[in-house]
Write an enzyme that holds these catalytic residues in place. Structure first.
Site, PDB file in Angstrom:
ATOM      1  N   CYS A 113      -1.332  -2.162   4.149  1.00  0.00           N
ATOM      2  CA  CYS A 113      -2.391  -1.869   5.116  1.00  0.00           C
ATOM      3  C   CYS A 113      -1.873  -1.629   6.532  1.00  0.00           C
ATOM      4  CB  CYS A 113      -3.402  -3.008   5.136  1.00  0.00           C
ATOM      5  SG  CYS A 113      -4.081  -3.383   3.510  1.00  0.00           S
ATOM      6  N   HIS A 238      -7.153  -2.204  11.351  1.00  0.00           N
ATOM      7  CA  HIS A 238      -7.217  -1.954   9.914  1.00  0.00           C
ATOM      8  C   HIS A 238      -8.615  -2.284   9.424  1.00  0.00           C
ATOM      9  CE1 HIS A 238      -6.766  -2.020   5.693  1.00  0.00           C
ATOM     10  NE2 HIS A 238      -6.706  -3.329   5.584  1.00  0.00           N
ATOM     11  N   ASN A 268     -12.120  -0.460   2.295  1.00  0.00           N
ATOM     12  CA  ASN A 268     -10.716  -0.685   2.651  1.00  0.00           C
ATOM     13  C   ASN A 268      -9.862   0.388   1.979  1.00  0.00           C
ATOM     14  OD1 ASN A 268      -8.057  -1.574   2.897  1.00  0.00           O
ATOM     15  ND2 ASN A 268      -8.531  -3.713   2.502  1.00  0.00           N
TER      16      ASN A 268
END
Length: 312
Positions: A113, A238, A268
């Site tokens: 990530c 993020h 995500n």
């Protein structure tokens, strides 16, 4: 040239949208359960024949067009991804081939990530060192390939997509010094492992770490750029969980900044999440050319990397 800047950005998402109601037909969950815990309402899911390098190439082509450049202008391709199926050719080489970039250095970067902000720092360092003139920096992941669609705690989180930036040499630095690091002893808190590979995480551990440890680190990234948090026009974290993004942005102290909340509609998307959200803010005109924006990635390996950039 003693600096580099982001000349343009672009993003791409698959056409298929998976809603919370759709997921409620697959696992024991509901729209209210998902929104109250992570803030996500929809996510985009790639089809079986839509490959990671295809997502990446679409986003990169848009960034190139926005910069007014051709593939032959690029001499470095960096792809941040953790969902590449094959080891060789890597994603960067495949993207270069799809776009017709003639002879670039082509490397993949896997920091999950936090991959895009690591890749952006690498491009900045490479360009400033004179080893490249213009770079394509891409974050692309197909998280649907590694999701356990029977696990309601993780399958509701993930989406697919890509975001890209063109980085080029400039006299006035437009990419601030990176602040990066990791907590290796907590690396198992986020995992993509096994055969077949599956995404799993210790959600509470990640939440506590992100909301307690990362604000001070993000503020240091601002300090390295010579800015106070209240000077920021934008914050792109993020896009993991709205319950992480909102308190983290508040604790950083970016009181005047537009805060990206693309997780609500995209889920995500791992390494894609920061460039995807950043590109959308630019496209919608929520940020202006020259605005200082904090990009801050965190997650897998419990790694983090952040830098302040000037908006293209």
């Amino acid at each position: 040239m003693n600096g580099s800047r982001i000349a343009a950005v672009g993003h791409y998402q698959p056409a298929k949208v998976l809603t919370n109601e759709d997921l409620a037909g697959l696992v024991d969950t509901s729209d209210e359960w998902i929104r109250s815990r992570v803030g996500i309402r929809t996510r985009h899911i790639a089809g079986p024949d839509e490959l990671v390098d295809e997502l990446a190439a679409h986003a990169a082509a848009k960034a190139l067009a926005a910069a007014g450049l051709t593939p032959s202008d690029i001499d470095l391709v960096l792809v941040a991804t953790s969902t590449a199926v094959d080891r060789s050719p890597n994603m960067a080489a495949r993207v270069a081939n799809r776009l017709g970039i003639p002879s670039p250095a082509a490397m993949d970067i896997n920091v999950v990530c936090a991959g895009f902000t690591h890749a952006l720092a690498t491009a900045d360092h490479t360009v400033r060192a004179g080893a490249a003139t213009r770079a394509l920096v891409i974050g692309a992941d197909k998280m649907s390939d590694v999701a356990d669609w029977s696990d309601r705690t993780t399958c509701v989180l993930v989406g697919d997509g890509a975001g890209a930036a063109v980085v080029e040499a400039t006299d006035e630095p437009g990419i601030g010094p990176v602040l990066w690091g990791s907590v290796p002893e907590m690396g198992n808190a986020v995992r993509i492992e096994g055969t077949p590979s599956r995404f799993a995480q210790e959600g509470q551990s990640v939440y506590r770490w992100a909301t307690t440890q990362l604000p001070a680190i993000a503020r240091k990234a601002c300090e390295r750029a010579g800015l106070a948090p209240e000077d920021l026009a934008g914050v792109v974290l993020h896009q993991a969980n709205l319950r992480i993004i909102e308190p983290l942005a508040e604790k950083i102290g970016a009181v005047n900044a537009v805060v990206a909340r693309d997780v609500v509609e995209s889920g995500n998307t791992s390494a894609a999440s920061i460039p995807l959200a950043f590109s959308k803010l630019v496209e919608r005109g929520e940020l202006s050319t020259g605005d200082p924006v904090l990009l801050f990635g965190f997650g897998g390996n419990l790694s983090y990397a952040g830098q302040v950039v000037r908006c293209p």
